[in-house]
Design a protein around this motif. Structure first.
Motif, short mmCIF file in Angstrom:
data_model
loop_
_atom_site.label_atom_id
_atom_site.label_comp_id
_atom_site.label_asym_id
_atom_site.label_seq_id
_atom_site.Cartn_x
_atom_site.Cartn_y
_atom_site.Cartn_z
N TRP A 1 0.84 -1.21 0.00
CA TRP A 1 0.00 0.00 0.00
C TRP A 1 0.87 1.25 0.00
O TRP A 1 0.62 2.23 -0.70
N SER A 2 1.98 1.21 0.74
CA SER A 2 2.88 2.36 0.81
C SER A 2 3.48 2.66 -0.55
O SER A 2 3.60 3.82 -0.97
N ARG A 3 3.84 1.62 -1.28
CA ARG A 3 4.43 1.84 -2.60
C ARG A 3 3.41 2.43 -3.57
O ARG A 3 3.73 3.23 -4.42
N PHE A 4 2.12 2.03 -3.35
CA PHE A 4 1.04 2.59 -4.17
C PHE A 4 0.92 4.09 -3.93
O PHE A 4 0.80 4.88 -4.88
N ILE A 5 0.97 4.49 -2.67
CA ILE A 5 0.85 5.90 -2.33
C ILE A 5 2.03 6.67 -2.89
O ILE A 5 1.89 7.76 -3.46
N GLU A 6 3.24 6.10 -2.79
CA GLU A 6 4.45 6.80 -3.25
C GLU A 6 4.43 6.95 -4.77
O GLU A 6 4.85 7.97 -5.32
N SER A 7 3.92 5.95 -5.47
CA SER A 7 3.83 6.03 -6.94
C SER A 7 2.88 7.11 -7.37
O SER A 7 3.11 7.85 -8.33
N THR B 1 4.55 10.42 -6.99
CA THR B 1 5.52 10.64 -8.07
C THR B 1 4.82 11.08 -9.35
O THR B 1 5.26 12.01 -10.03
N TYR B 2 3.65 10.46 -9.65
CA TYR B 2 2.91 10.84 -10.85
C TYR B 2 2.36 12.25 -10.73
O TYR B 2 2.35 13.02 -11.69
N ARG B 3 1.89 12.61 -9.50
CA ARG B 3 1.35 13.96 -9.29
C ARG B 3 2.42 15.00 -9.53
O ARG B 3 2.18 16.02 -10.20
N GLN B 4 3.64 14.76 -9.02
CA GLN B 4 4.73 15.73 -9.22
C GLN B 4 5.08 15.85 -10.71
O GLN B 4 5.40 16.93 -11.19
N TYR C 1 0.64 11.57 5.31
CA TYR C 1 1.44 10.35 5.48
C TYR C 1 2.80 10.50 4.79
O TYR C 1 3.83 10.15 5.36
N LEU C 2 2.77 11.06 3.59
CA LEU C 2 4.01 11.18 2.85
C LEU C 2 4.95 12.21 3.45
O LEU C 2 6.16 12.12 3.31
N GLU C 3 4.39 13.21 4.08
CA GLU C 3 5.22 14.27 4.65
C GLU C 3 5.56 13.97 6.11
O GLU C 3 6.15 14.81 6.80
N ASP C 4 5.29 12.75 6.55
CA ASP C 4 5.52 12.38 7.94
C ASP C 4 6.99 12.39 8.27
O ASP C 4 7.80 11.83 7.55
N LYS C 5 7.46 12.95 9.44
CA LYS C 5 8.85 13.05 9.88
C LYS C 5 9.38 11.68 10.28
O LYS C 5 10.58 11.39 10.14
#
Length: 863
Positions: free
Chosen positions: A369-375, A378-381, A415-419
């Motif tokens: 699930w984490s890799r899905f969110i990170e992908s 990446t596409y949004r950027q 979640y992605l910006e979590d420290k």
């Protein structure tokens, strides 16, 4: 090379001005002006007329060596040669006496015999009667230029061997040859044969001479002898050059003496070389001592020690490097990073679960699930960079976002910006670097060393230190790989082993440097001692081999001198060749030119230029017109034939004719005048030589017979195909009458009639009147009218008109006519009136008429 002949032979000048220079005299003059060894060769050639014998070649070479001071002079001096000039001796004349028992030749019938006259023999026959078969036998025997294949009877079922029997005389010695189809049978190769195919050969071709004077062969014998002496020199040089390789094998490459032996030759300084030789009494002992010293230095114990120390140095150096890494490894930082990573992972899982507890996810958040969110991020950027991002639409389905979806995306962003995630990544990087340090330590040399010595009772002193270092390295690497805490006592554990190993490395390095220095000195000492031993050994061998060396140098000097002395020999050979060319020009070319001009004049052949060419040592002749044209391109067929006859006869006469001269249809394509000229030339030739003529020309045959009417040096054979090809019959001639021939027949008939009575006498008298009638015709043709018109002649001989005795014609013609008419009354060839048929001629009347005719001939002759 070609030279236009400008000097005529002795036959072309007056006898009293002819100066004959015997080729032997030329050869003798040359020999007397040269060395004795060459004079010896020429002396034997002049004496024997044959090639020089092997024993004389050997003697000439020995004399050559003694003349040139290579050997002590022992052979007697060769005096100058003195000879009496003479002409070449002729071979005994060859005369054919019978050709018989011919089988297997061109379907000729068996049983025919030809007995040639010692003068002229005419074999007359029409085309296709078999003349060619007999001529081909002669051509094969002589191996003439135009000899062709002899076939048997091609219509016969089985072939028959070619054979013939020839009776002949050599001088006065009768001999017999059974011919079996061979070509070029001696002595018949001396025969000269002319036929129609030979015309082109004698007109256009560059011809070798079929005859070479015996004296010219002497030059070839001398040249061959000089070459044989040169071959003896080459053989001696080759023998003197042997032995250098076997001598060189006694010396060693690398000594200062070896190249001197390698280049041993005529230029070697023996005194300088001998100064290098050692011949002391104690050389063997010195050689043995040097050999032992070399052996001791060659036993390389230091090399073995150096190899062992280098192995120790590699193990200790690797152990020291490993210890350095292990001592400097921050185990505390490693353990703290492990603990922090565990804490961060726990906090991260708690944060993720709480953040998405209300998000109604289909499953618990995990790594997938984490890799899905990170992908998705990446596409949004990526869309933002392209200025194509729409925050109101879903990144995947592009549908408008509702409030729940917007809330979920907000949670994703948090979640992605979590420290916690950032700290976790930083800790993972630290652990990875420390793991790399722990696992990158090299240990191959250490492991091999421990495995090799672990079970040995006599282990090296540093074995325990190395084993401790390897144990620590292995434990740390295992902990790093397994992600377990590392021991914090590594530095204390390895402190002493590291110090000891570092010291051992220095000690081994020092020992190794010392040994390598010793090894280098030992290598140089070995090289120096080996060079000393090699030099001394070759100096001793030089003394032992001195006799062979002196001999080889002496041989080389002699070989060098022989090579120098041989250089003029080719020039001697060329000088002899030049003499031979001069002699050949005198004996062949000049004589041939004179003879050729005589024959051209006799046969009224066209005038042209005669050149003499020499190719590959052979004398040849060539005929040209206007400097460059072949005669066949300019002359008519008849002119070519008489030109070829002139060339043929000149060549036959060049040797001095000692064998039959044979002509096969020599007058085809000639006019009546040239036929007469050829016949007269052949008749002249037959006065002193045996000549055989094959012809189908009745005019030519009758002309030849007429020319021999007085001398009777002639035989005539008729060849017919009535009972098979080649049937030979001896005859008196073709149907051709002469006054003398008819006179004999008339006298014979009168004598025969005198011995008969009655009807027999009457019949003979009638025959006598028939011959009387013929006599009148021939007398009128040849005597009264001087041959102005003749049978077998195609023209009227107007040039003979002045020869007619016109003052006697009025007296002679009525009387000849009266006798002729009387004779016509009594011969069966004329029909008689009834009144005269019963009147028979009388013998007395025949005698009276014959007496009257003879008186008329005397009157015409002016007697």
């Amino acid at each position: 090379m070609s030279d236009d002949l400008t000097i005529r032979s002795e036959e072309a000048v007056e006898p009293e001005t002819t100066e004959f220079l015997d080729p032997r005299a030329r050869l003798v003059d040359w020999a007397n002006a040269n060395d004795e060894w060459s004079r010896l060769l020429v002396s034997e050639v002049i004496t024997t007329g044959r090639p020089v014998s092997a024993s004389t070649i050997d003697k000439a070479y020995q004399l050559f060596r003694q003349e040139k001071a290579l050997d002590k002079r022992e052979l007697p001096a060769v005096e100058k040669i003195d000879i009496v000039a003479r002409q070449d001796e002729s071979a005994p004349p060859l005369t054919l006496t019978r050709l018989s028992e011919v089988h297997g030749v061109n379907a000729l019938v068996s049983g025919a015999e030809i007995e040639p006259h010692e003068g002229l023999t005419i074999l007359y026959g029409e085309n296709g009667t078999g003349k060619t078969g007999y001529s081909r036998i002669f051509k094969a025997l002589a191996n003439s230029r135009t000899a062709d294949l002899i076939l048997g009877n091609i219509e016969a079922e089985a072939s028959e061997d070619q054979t013939a029997k020839l009776d002949f005389k050599l001088g006065d010695d009768p001999q017999v040859l059974t011919w079996a189809g061979d070509r070029g049978v001696s002595p018949f190769t001396r025969m000269s044969i002319f036929d129609s195919p030979a015309v082109t050969t004698h007109v256009d071709d560059d011809l070798d001479y079929v005859y070479t004077p015996a004296s010219l062969a002497l030059f070839n014998h001398v040249t061959a002898a000089i070459q044989a002496v040169a071959a003896q020199i080459d053989f001696s040089v080759g023998a003197l050059d042997t032995g250098s390789s076997s001598l060189l094998a006694r010396f060693q490459r690398g000594s200062t003496i070896y190249p001197l032996i390698e280049t041993l030759g005529a230029s070697t300084d023996l005194a300088d070389l001998k100064a290098k030789a050692i011949t002391d009494d104690d050389v063997d002992a010195k050689l043995d001592g040097l050999a032992q010293a070399v052996g001791a230095l060659r036993a390389n114990t230091i090399g073995t020690q150096i190899t062992a120390l280098k192995a120790e140095q590699r193990v200790l150096s690797q152990a020291a490097a490993a210890a350095e890494v292990l001592v400097n490894f921050d185990a505390t930082a490693y353990n703290k990073a492990l603990a922090r990573r565990a804490q961060l992972r726990s906090d991260y899982d708690t944060f993720r679960s709480e953040l998405f507890a209300a998000a109604d996810l289909p499953a618990e958040p995990d790594d997938t699930w984490s890799r899905f969110i990170e992908s998705g991020e990446t596409y949004r950027q990526h869309l933002v960079e392209l200025e194509a991002h729409d925050s109101d639409r879903c990144l995947y389905c592009r549908q408008p976002l509702l409030d729940p979806a917007r809330d979920l995306l907000s949670r994703y962003s948090s979640y992605l910006e979590d420290k916690i995630s950032a700290d976790l990544r930083s800790t993972e990087a630290v652990l990875a670097e420390l793991k790399r340090q722990a696992t990158a330590v090299q240990s191959n040399e250490i492991v091999a060393f421990l495995n090799e010595n672990r079970d040995n009772d006599d282990q090296p002193s540093y074995f325990a230190w190395v084993e401790t270092i390897e144990g620590a390295r292995s434990a740390l690497a295992t902990a790093a790989v397994s992600a377990v805490p590392a021991s914090l006592t590594l530095s204390e554990l390895l402190s002493k082993p590291k110090t000891d190993v570092d010291g051992a490395v220095l000690t081994v390095g020092s020992s190794l440097a010392t040994l390598e220095e010793q090894q280098q000195n030992r290598t140089q000492a070995l090289a120096d001692k080996q060079a000393e031993y090699l030099e001394y050994k070759d100096a001793v061998e030089l003394g032992k081999s001195w006799t062979l060396i002196e001999t080889q140098v002496k041989n080389a000097k002699e070989a060098d001198r022989l090579k120098t002395l041989k250089r003029p020999l080719p020039q001697l050979g060329r000088a002899v060749t030049a003499l031979a060319k001069t002699a050949s020009d005198q004996l062949i070319n000049q004589s041939f030119d004179a003879l050729f001009l005589e024959e051209c004049d006799a046969l009224r052949a066209p005038v042209l230029k005669l050149q003499f060419v020499g190719r590959e040592g052979k004398a040849q002749r060539r005929k040209v017109m206007s400097g460059r044209h072949k005669p066949s391109k300019v002359l008519s067929e008849g002119e070519q034939k008489v030109l070829a006859l002139a060339d043929f006869l000149a060549e036959a006469r060049l040797a001095g004719i000692t064998a039959p001269v044979i002509f096969d249809d020599p007058v085809s394509s000639l006019d009546h005048r040239r036929i007469n000229e050829v016949a007269q030339r052949i008749a002249q030739l037959a006065d002193d030589n045996q000549v055989i003529v094959f012809t189908h020309d009745i005019m030519f045959a009758t002309t030849l017979l007429g020319l021999f009417e007085k001398s009777k040096r002639c035989a005539y054979f008729q060849i017919t195909d009535e009972d098979g090809k080649g049937k030979v019959t001896r005859a008196t001639g073709p149907r051709w009458d002469t006054l003398n021939g008819i006179k004999g027949k008339i006298n014979g008939t009168i004598q025969a009639a005198q011995q008969q009575e009655g009807e027999a006498r009457d019949a003979l008298v009638r025959v006598g009147y028939g011959w009387l009638r013929s006599w009148c015709e021939v007398f009128t043709e040849t005597e009264l009218l001087q041959g102005v018109t003749q049978r077998y002649q195609p023209n009227v001989g107007m040039t003979r008109l002045p020869n007619i005795n016109t003052t006697k014609l009025g007296e002679i013609i009525p009387k000849v006519t009266s006798v002729f008419e009387e004779a016509c009354r009594y011969i069966d060839a004329h029909s008689q009136p009834l009144v005269s048929l019963g009147v028979s001629p009388t013998l007395a009347g025949l005698k009276q008429h014959w007496t009257e005719l003879q008186e008329l001939k005397k009157t015409n002759d002016g007697k």
